[in-house]
Design an enzyme around this catalytic site. Sequence first.
Site, short mmCIF file in Angstrom:
data_model
loop_
_atom_site.label_atom_id
_atom_site.label_comp_id
_atom_site.label_asym_id
_atom_site.label_seq_id
_atom_site.Cartn_x
_atom_site.Cartn_y
_atom_site.Cartn_z
N LYS A 1 1.15 4.23 -2.82
CA LYS A 1 0.85 5.64 -2.54
C LYS A 1 2.07 6.52 -2.77
O LYS A 1 1.94 7.66 -3.22
CB LYS A 1 0.33 5.82 -1.11
CG LYS A 1 -0.96 5.08 -0.77
CD LYS A 1 -2.01 5.11 -1.85
CE LYS A 1 -2.77 6.41 -1.97
NZ LYS A 1 -3.80 6.33 -3.06
N TYR B 1 0.83 -1.20 0.00
CA TYR B 1 0.00 0.00 0.00
C TYR B 1 0.87 1.26 0.00
O TYR B 1 0.67 2.17 -0.81
CB TYR B 1 -0.94 0.00 1.21
CG TYR B 1 -1.75 1.27 1.32
CD1 TYR B 1 -2.74 1.57 0.38
CD2 TYR B 1 -1.53 2.18 2.35
CE1 TYR B 1 -3.48 2.74 0.47
CE2 TYR B 1 -2.26 3.35 2.45
CZ TYR B 1 -3.24 3.63 1.50
OH TYR B 1 -3.96 4.81 1.58
N THR C 1 -12.80 6.07 7.00
CA THR C 1 -13.57 5.57 5.85
C THR C 1 -13.53 4.04 5.88
O THR C 1 -12.76 3.45 6.64
CB THR C 1 -12.93 6.05 4.54
OG1 THR C 1 -11.63 5.46 4.45
CG2 THR C 1 -12.81 7.56 4.45
N1 LIG Z 1 -8.65 6.50 4.70
C1 LIG Z 1 -7.43 6.97 4.95
O1 LIG Z 1 -7.00 7.13 6.12
C2 LIG Z 1 -6.52 7.33 3.81
C3 LIG Z 1 -5.24 7.86 4.12
C4 LIG Z 1 -4.41 8.23 3.09
C5 LIG Z 1 -4.83 8.11 1.77
N2 LIG Z 1 -6.06 7.59 1.50
C6 LIG Z 1 -6.45 7.44 0.10
O2 LIG Z 1 -7.71 8.05 -0.13
C7 LIG Z 1 -8.32 7.44 -1.28
C8 LIG Z 1 -9.78 7.14 -0.96
O3 LIG Z 1 -9.83 6.14 0.05
P1 LIG Z 1 -10.97 6.11 1.15
O4 LIG Z 1 -10.30 6.29 2.47
O5 LIG Z 1 -12.08 7.01 0.78
O6 LIG Z 1 -11.38 4.57 1.08
P2 LIG Z 1 -12.71 3.83 0.62
O7 LIG Z 1 -13.88 4.41 1.32
O8 LIG Z 1 -12.42 2.41 0.74
O9 LIG Z 1 -12.84 4.25 -0.91
C9 LIG Z 1 -12.08 3.68 -1.93
C10 LIG Z 1 -12.84 3.78 -3.22
O10 LIG Z 1 -12.07 3.18 -4.28
C11 LIG Z 1 -12.92 2.32 -5.00
N3 LIG Z 1 -12.18 1.25 -5.65
C12 LIG Z 1 -11.45 0.26 -5.07
N4 LIG Z 1 -10.95 -0.56 -6.01
C13 LIG Z 1 -11.36 -0.07 -7.21
C14 LIG Z 1 -11.19 -0.50 -8.55
N5 LIG Z 1 -10.50 -1.61 -8.85
N6 LIG Z 1 -11.75 0.23 -9.53
C15 LIG Z 1 -12.47 1.33 -9.24
N7 LIG Z 1 -12.69 1.77 -8.00
C16 LIG Z 1 -12.14 1.08 -6.99
C17 LIG Z 1 -13.89 1.77 -3.95
O11 LIG Z 1 -15.03 1.19 -4.55
P3 LIG Z 1 -16.18 0.49 -3.67
O12 LIG Z 1 -17.06 1.62 -3.19
O13 LIG Z 1 -16.85 -0.41 -4.65
O14 LIG Z 1 -15.51 -0.23 -2.53
C18 LIG Z 1 -14.18 3.02 -3.17
O15 LIG Z 1 -15.17 3.79 -3.80
C19 LIG Z 1 -7.48 6.22 -1.60
O16 LIG Z 1 -6.63 6.53 -2.70
C20 LIG Z 1 -6.65 6.01 -0.35
O17 LIG Z 1 -5.43 5.38 -0.62
C21 LIG Z 1 -6.92 7.20 2.49
#
Ligand SMILES: NC(=O)c1ccc[n+]([C@@H]2O[C@H](COP(=O)([O-])OP(=O)(O)OC[C@H]3O[C@@H](n4cnc5c(N)ncnc54)[C@H](OP(=O)(O)O)[C@@H]3O)[C@@H](O)[C@H]2O)c1
Length: 323
Positions: A188, A184, A221
């Site tokens: 990133k 992961y 999330t």
């Molecule tokens: N949460 C954190 O603490 C955190 C920290 C740093 C960075 N981020 C980054 O923020 C971004 C959003 O994450 P989030 O926290 O909002 O997580 P999340 O709620 O799990 O959202 C991830 C999204 O990506 C979609 N997805 C996953 N695999 C996919 C694929 N193969 N094709 C198309 N869509 C796909 C998921 O679809 P489904 O709705 O179908 O599951 C979901 O809508 C990510 O890039 C993550 O790395 C998050």
Amino acid sequence: MDKSSVFSRHWSPADMPDQAGKTAIVTGASSGLGLVVAEQLAAHGARVVMAVRDPAKGERVRAEIVSAHPAARLEVEHVDLADLHSVARFAQRLSADMDHVDLLINNAGIGGGPRRLSPQGFELTWATDFLGPFALTGRLLPLLERASNARIVTVGSNLYKRISVELPLNDPAAAHSYSAPKAYVAAKLADLLFAVELERRLSANNSGVRSLAAHPDVANTPMQKSASSLPERIAARALSLTLGRSPEVAAIPLLFAATAPEAPAGKFLGPGFGKRDRRVHADAVVAPADDRELARRLWVSGETLTDVTFPLVAVSATPSPTT
Ligand SMILES: NC(=O)c1ccc[n+]([C@@H]2O[C@H](COP(=O)([O-])OP(=O)(O)OC[C@H]3O[C@@H](n4cnc5c(N)ncnc54)[C@H](OP(=O)(O)O)[C@@H]3O)[C@@H](O)[C@H]2O)c1
């Protein structure tokens, strides 16, 4: 202010300029941060394409957004970012339907899990979080070039500063070694290297498109619950309790990057450290994400593995000495 912060701003979606007339593509708009970004852009007048892997879930989310914002214009489109053929088909449909795109938000991602392979045989996190967005951006660049002042926002993670990893450039299937947290963080880190290298290339090619990088720090999330092992789940829970922000608050730096006129490219836009700091900080991109030779190698690997070539000349990896 953090030592590496270049500036910080109090900003909220209420400060967002009117987005009427703009078209935005938001990947992963069916959950978490992507949902908030899609909702806020649509609430401010943009036409939003929710690019999702599960269209039925996307439609449910779209209906919820429209019931809160009846004038919102959102469409649900299928794309599986882990599958390069799906990415190509999605980009082809958009190119047939639209004459330009103003905003591409590379937000979708997965957070590790057991080793799995994408349809093209790449490790799934690398395929979803880096190769898919790389290919999508390259394929949509002609549409973005046709807008005035288009932006690409790529979502990274501040973990790149805290956990040392190697990019899987010689082993994109993770056939020789695999660790979910490292996969992961490597993906990133690649996103940040990509966003910054893309900005260098766009600017050297006198493009009107800008590439910005943003992160939410820790966001509560569904991703926080996706860890597969018990120790990883405990660590994620502890992190979320101590530092986790709501998706609405955590998405603010992404929305700032997408719409604030003063948002700088070449920096990493994110929240301050600690939940009480509600400002958006623009941090300097530091090692290893400032390594231009690594960014060049990543780019070559991205173009080779995805078979997508960006119509942009490369910039020398060695900055010219200032005299
Ligand atoms: N949460 C954190 O603490 C955190 C920290 C740093 C960075 N981020 C980054 O923020 C971004 C959003 O994450 P989030 O926290 O909002 O997580 P999340 O709620 O799990 O959202 C991830 C999204 O990506 C979609 N997805 C996953 N695999 C996919 C694929 N193969 N094709 C198309 N869509 C796909 C998921 O679809 P489904 O709705 O179908 O599951 C979901 O809508 C990510 O890039 C993550 O790395 C998050």
